[in-house]
Design an enzyme around this catalytic site. Sequence first.
Site, PDB file in Angstrom:
ATOM      1  N   HIS A 161       0.834  -1.209   0.000  1.00 39.51           N
ATOM      2  CA  HIS A 161       0.000   0.000   0.000  1.00 39.51           C
ATOM      3  C   HIS A 161       0.870   1.260   0.000  1.00 39.51           C
ATOM      4  O   HIS A 161       0.660   2.185  -0.788  1.00 39.51           O
ATOM      5  CB  HIS A 161      -0.914  -0.025   1.237  1.00 39.51           C
ATOM      6  CG  HIS A 161      -1.740   1.201   1.437  1.00 39.51           C
ATOM      7  ND1 HIS A 161      -3.042   1.314   0.997  1.00 39.51           N
ATOM      8  CD2 HIS A 161      -1.459   2.379   2.051  1.00 39.51           C
ATOM      9  CE1 HIS A 161      -3.518   2.501   1.316  1.00 39.51           C
ATOM     10  NE2 HIS A 161      -2.577   3.165   1.962  1.00 39.51           N
ATOM     11  N   GLU A 162       1.866   1.284   0.889  1.00 39.41           N
ATOM     12  CA  GLU A 162       2.743   2.458   0.967  1.00 39.41           C
ATOM     13  C   GLU A 162       3.684   2.526  -0.238  1.00 39.41           C
ATOM     14  O   GLU A 162       4.034   3.609  -0.702  1.00 39.41           O
ATOM     15  CB  GLU A 162       3.546   2.428   2.271  1.00 39.41           C
ATOM     16  CG  GLU A 162       2.704   2.449   3.542  1.00 39.41           C
ATOM     17  CD  GLU A 162       1.783   3.649   3.648  1.00 39.41           C
ATOM     18  OE1 GLU A 162       2.059   4.694   3.009  1.00 39.41           O
ATOM     19  OE2 GLU A 162       0.768   3.552   4.354  1.00 39.41           O
ATOM     20  N   HIS A 165       2.114   4.426  -2.985  1.00 37.78           N
ATOM     21  CA  HIS A 165       2.267   5.874  -2.767  1.00 37.78           C
ATOM     22  C   HIS A 165       3.649   6.332  -3.220  1.00 37.78           C
ATOM     23  O   HIS A 165       3.792   7.310  -3.957  1.00 37.78           O
ATOM     24  CB  HIS A 165       2.119   6.213  -1.277  1.00 37.78           C
ATOM     25  CG  HIS A 165       0.725   6.152  -0.745  1.00 37.78           C
ATOM     26  ND1 HIS A 165      -0.327   6.823  -1.314  1.00 37.78           N
ATOM     27  CD2 HIS A 165       0.228   5.510   0.336  1.00 37.78           C
ATOM     28  CE1 HIS A 165      -1.421   6.594  -0.607  1.00 37.78           C
ATOM     29  NE2 HIS A 165      -1.113   5.796   0.401  1.00 37.78           N
ATOM     30  N   ASP A 172      -4.676   7.785  -1.296  1.00 31.37           N
ATOM     31  CA  ASP A 172      -5.645   6.967  -0.573  1.00 31.37           C
ATOM     32  C   ASP A 172      -7.046   7.128  -1.147  1.00 31.37           C
ATOM     33  O   ASP A 172      -7.443   8.209  -1.604  1.00 31.37           O
ATOM     34  CB  ASP A 172      -5.660   7.347   0.912  1.00 31.37           C
ATOM     35  CG  ASP A 172      -4.441   6.822   1.654  1.00 31.37           C
ATOM     36  OD1 ASP A 172      -3.954   5.747   1.277  1.00 31.37           O
ATOM     37  OD2 ASP A 172      -3.987   7.486   2.601  1.00 31.37           O
TER      38      ASP A 172
END
Length: 893
Positions: A161-162, A165, A172
């Site tokens: 998830h990170e 980014h 998000d």
Amino acid sequence: RAMDSRMVFVLLWMLLLSTSTGIKLDGNGYVDVVIAISSKVPQDNRLIDKIKEMVTEGSLYLYHALDEKVYFKEATILVPPQWNGTNFTKARTEMLLIPILCKMQAKIRIDNANPSYGFEPYTNQYGECGAEGEYIHFTPEYLLNDTLTELYGSRGKIFVHEWAHLRWGVFDECNGEKPFYHSNGGIEATRCSKNIKVEFYEVTAGGSLQQCSIDPQTSLPTKGCMFFLDRNQITNSSIMFLPSLNVTTFCHENEHNYEAPNMQNKKCEKATWTVIFEDSVDKDALRSLKPLQSPPPPPSFKVVQRKQRVVCLILDVSGSMAGSRILQQQQAATHFLRNIIENQARVGIVQFSTEASTLSRLTTISSDTTRENLIKLLPKVAGGWTNMCLGLSQEDNGDALGDEIIFLTDGQATDNIAVCVPSAIQSGAIIHTLAFSNSAARELTEMANKTGGQFLSPNDKTTSNQLMDAFASLTLSTGDYIKEPVQLESVGARTSDWFNGTVSVDQTVGNKTSFVIIYETSFPSVYIQSPSGSVYTQTNMSHDVSQKTVTLKIPGTAEHGDWKYSIQAKILQALTLTVTSQATQADVPPIIVKTHMNQQFSDGTKPMIVFAEVSQSYRPVINAEVWATLESETGSIHILQLLDNGAGADAFQNDGIYSRYFTKMVNGRSSLKVRVKNQDGQTKFAALYVPGCVLNVQLSPPKPPIFEEPLDVGNFTRTDTGESFMVKLSGQAPSNFPPNRITDLSAEIQEDTVLLNWTAPGEDLDQGTAKSYEIRWSFDLKMLRFNFSNGHEVNTTAVSPQKAGSVEQHSFNLNITIQNGTTLFFAVQSEDKQKAKSETSNIAQASKILPGPKPQGISNPGMNLTVLVISLCVVTVVLCFIVVVVVCAKTSF
């Protein structure tokens, strides 16, 4: 012709590297992934095992999430210098990746956080959609406390998830501030995709569940309402909503929820999958790579450690360095050895011209005497050819692993530098290159980029102080800023009269404070006054006649407050002042500023962005006055005020990141310098808001409120120098840029009146004043998003655009009757005098809501209350455990 071909090659290579973080794809596998543990983190070897487990799990998860195309192949864990262990190998070029904030190159960081911010992982992003983030931040507590996975999900999933980014510039799909919104007369939870089933409930004081209350003003659930998710439901997407669910991929266009008021829609207005494959740094590779035939092997890991810093100064003393250049080199190197390089570092000095020679073999900095002895050995005479390869080949002990080279030259190589560049790159040394003229060899850029070094191109104007700034910027941080120098001021002038000014020494600095004055011709009169009125004159200062330098070292801790300097030049000459200091308290880190461009090369077709991050540890410093000076090698100077207003080039308001577009590009290399000061006492600390997505966000440790508090450190000044950048325009002048895209459009419906608010764009991106606005609305968000011109047009003849950065407001009545519960969508384009139009703004939505009975659509059929109650109990136990951990941690510190 040969030089022209080399120039083209280097420029093309720079273009390819302009967005690189150091991480790269080797076939289907990511390599050069460096995970740096801050020196502030106490030794706990379990961290290394937890990092390996996280990356290994994340690798397989990433493989399945992205069509089985990519995985994590290799990762390096960089441990702090003070950790004890025999199984840590010496760092090679990973060594430069340890700066936790220093040069913003450690892309995955393990560091302590302010306890009020919690343990939640996050990624620092302040670029445009699709732009790589700055770093991922994990706390030791998050990695070591297995119970936190109950709140955040498995570490491998969170890592991916990170990573999305960081690497691909997506955002998000949740929104803790706006968890609900109106849609087609009903209420929806903010999420992507809508296929994820949610239920709405309030939790009473006794822990039971009841139907949500509705706010009569907004007709949305009240603040106490929360949505719950069945963790066992099987749905493909989306990882950027809640990785803690059994999701397996990113949101595609055919399922993307364009209405959701989340950051992904605000910044990108397209599906995450689309951004990854069309806008990210990996877009070309991801489209061309073929899926692996079988699951990938686990990642391989190296655990490395930086011990003492080893630096070799390789200094040009060829004939073209004669005169003021050799003196400036001596002055800047003196400043580096006296005030910048840390204790216990080892330093060597080499000079080169027709021949090369070692002036000092590696010497450990153990005292002021050691520093002064090295300064005495700096070269003072110039003459001969510029044989750069001879300088690069002078190794002290034949082992360059993890060592740094500061390579300064002012001209083209007499020998063929292309011959020795490959071996220099392969040596394992980090090579910082200082091109001290506009004719220095272009291969210097290649050496710096490919070894993880910095490329700086200071000019030799005696008033610019750029070489001093360049040497001062070559610090190597371990993440602990207490013992590191901070540059408070760097300024110069040419005058035959008084050179006056003020330098603020704030409460976060004061140790080892020094004022360094350099004059061009004759010894000036110098007066420096402390905040209490004490005056220091030449009798209190040291004067080096040969270096034309006057130095005042403040004994002990310098008084906090405004120091005033007055320097009198009796004849016309150049004068410069440099002020450095260090932190005064071991538990109070200094305020720092770090600046950089969003790319190191531009062909003029796209604007560049200047960034400056002002912070104290991880606390953003807002409302500061920040100015960037961009100076080309041909002498043109452009000054920009950087803003933290969340508009134009600035991604988020009040996050301590000050930004501005740079459009006045000229051919050649340019330097960047930023100056920060307190803005009439208005500077404040802001809370770091971590916008992550966690399961049952209302039950997780509460996020700090978005608050501001006075900056009780007093006035402050800071300066920082960024890496030099190259411009090679495709035409004679940079492109005509349209007004910037509006990203903060908001809409509200009051009775039958629509009120729009936004920040004014400029004539050229975020500078100047646009000519006109075009406003359109629709009942259909997608139609407005993909075909703006087909929307209903609003009369804007009475709207006159204001200067860029101003607050714009426009109210109007539509030619329809707006029914209760109706949701409308609005967008804006702006136009400049050349009729160039901006991109369509973010889509703002507003609903007409009349106070009345509770709307339909809030019931929750089929929810398993037993599962919910059990879930609540588990999470409550976890929270209690976390509170105990935090209390114990605070007590231990």
